[in-house]
Every structure is written in C-alpha cells, then in structure tokens.
Design an enzyme around this catalytic site. Structure first.
Site, mmCIF file in Angstrom:
data_model
loop_
_atom_site.group_PDB
_atom_site.id
_atom_site.type_symbol
_atom_site.label_atom_id
_atom_site.label_comp_id
_atom_site.label_asym_id
_atom_site.label_seq_id
_atom_site.Cartn_x
_atom_site.Cartn_y
_atom_site.Cartn_z
ATOM 1 C CG ASP A 1 -4.766 63.454 50.640
ATOM 2 O OD1 ASP A 1 -4.323 64.573 50.315
ATOM 3 O OD2 ASP A 1 -5.949 63.252 50.966
ATOM 4 C CG ASP B 1 -7.068 68.348 53.880
ATOM 5 O OD1 ASP B 1 -7.176 68.704 55.056
ATOM 6 O OD2 ASP B 1 -6.379 68.954 53.036
ATOM 7 C CG ASP C 1 -9.496 61.394 50.472
ATOM 8 O OD1 ASP C 1 -8.414 61.961 50.221
ATOM 9 O OD2 ASP C 1 -10.532 62.012 50.751
#
Length: 223
Positions: free
Chosen positions: A12, A14, A173
């Site tokens: 991922d 961000d 996250d």
C-alpha cells in the site's frame, strides 16, 4: 532463482510505504476552509486516510459539522485540485523503507504498489520521489474500474498477473489492505506505524511490523 519465499511483494502507499499524512491533511483542510468548516490537526486526519480521497474528506466534514452530497462533490474537487499541486511537500518514505525494498530486490523479489489513491496521483508521487523504477507495477484505486479497489481482491490479483505470477505477499496499514489480501488468499503484513483507525491487532493481518527493519525477516517467517 531466489531463495526468498515470495516472488512478489506488494505495498500500500499511504501510511505504509510513504508518510503522506502532511500533504493529505493540508488538502483536507483546504476543502474544509473552502466550506467554512474548522480545520483539523494532522493527527485527527491520519485515521481517515486509506479509503480514497472522497471517503477521507467525507469523514473530515462529518467531524466538523457535516454537509450535503452536492457540497461534498464540490469540495472533493477543491481537495483534488489542491492535492494535485502539492503532493510531495511533506511526503517521504517511512524509515528503513528504501533499505527493505533494496534487500527484497536483491533477493529477486518483484515489487509493486497497490493503493486506493487515483493511479495518476500515485504515479506522480512515486515520480516526484524518484521511486517509480523500483516497482514492476502500480495499481491505483481507479485502475480496475468503479467498485473494484481495495478491499476487493481485484487489484491484488491484477498485481500478481502484471508481475508475471508467483507466490505473493502484501504489506498495508488498513482494513482495506487486509481485506483485499485475504480475499485474494495472499498473506498480509500490517504496519503498526501506519494511519490506523483501530488497534493494529484488530486488522486481522497474518503478522505485524513496528518498522521496515523488521519486514524481510517477517516475510521469511510467514513464508
């Protein structure tokens, strides 16, 4: 051939590979100011990141008084215009991220980015930071078409296909990352330093890292 247990590792963007919170928060606050809403500190906006810009802005507006759907449409454009002009003012890789990428690449692993950020914005961020050449593919939130971003498995499966096939793992996250990886039957590592909207243990990942200096060892253990 590589002795590493995964041929592909996806990330991922961000809150995982990059700390983009300063620039995203600035864009949210630009839109909030344009609507007469109070601005929010970065710490309040960080947990809102991960589901795409519109979702992030909707949460910011809800936290400061709410707005109509039409107003959200207008402010979404304000946010995107500001972000497009200010994408990498504060954005940087998280500590040890580049070293982890170097180690994986040296082990023969193909690297990819799968994000819910619009593909053209994600490409611009990677270009600005000089990171584009590290990745075999980039898949954005709009790459697969409407409704097919994370947590759908589609972008993870597309990542595997574009990287030429093989055993894959994913690093993220958010619930979007874990959901997408699990739906694609891919092991997933969660970052405790990311833009969490809940305790990292509650994400349901196969493993958790507290920093990128733990990633390679964690993937070897998972494999």
């Amino acid at each position: 051939m590589t002795d590493f247990p995964f041929q592909i590792v996806g990330f991922d963007m961000d809150g995982t590979l990059l700390d983009t919170s300063g620039d995203l928060a600035a864009a949210v606050n630009e839109a909030l100011q344009a609507s007469g809403h109070p601005t929010l500190p970065v710490e309040r906006i960080r947990p809102m990141i991960g589901g795409g810009a519109r979702h992030m802005l909707a949460q910011g507006l809800a936290a400061t008084g709410g707005c109509s759907e039409a107003e959200l449409d207008r402010l979404h454009r304000v946010l995107l215009d500001y972000y497009e002009a200010n994408m990498t003012v504060h954005t940087r890789p998280f500590p040890h991220a580049l070293a982890a990428l170097d180690t994986l690449a040296a082990r023969g692993v193909r690297l990819a980015v799968v994000t819910n950020k619009l593909e053209r914005y994600a490409a611009q961020v990677l270009d600005d930071l000089g990171l584009s050449d590290r990745f075999a593919c980039l898949i954005g939130g709009d790459t697969m078409g409407p409704g097919r971003g994370k947590p759908a498995p589609d972008p993870i499966l597309e990542m595997i296909a574009r990287c030429g096939g093989g055993r894959a793992a994913f690093v993220g996250d958010s619930v979007y990352d874990v959901g997408a990886a699990k739906a694609a039957d891919v092991p997933v590592v969660a970052c405790s330093f990311g833009f969490l909207d809940r305790p990292v243990e509650a994400l349901g990942a196969d493993a958790v890292i507290d920093g990128f200096d733990q990633l390679v060892e964690t993937l070897e253990r998972l494999g």
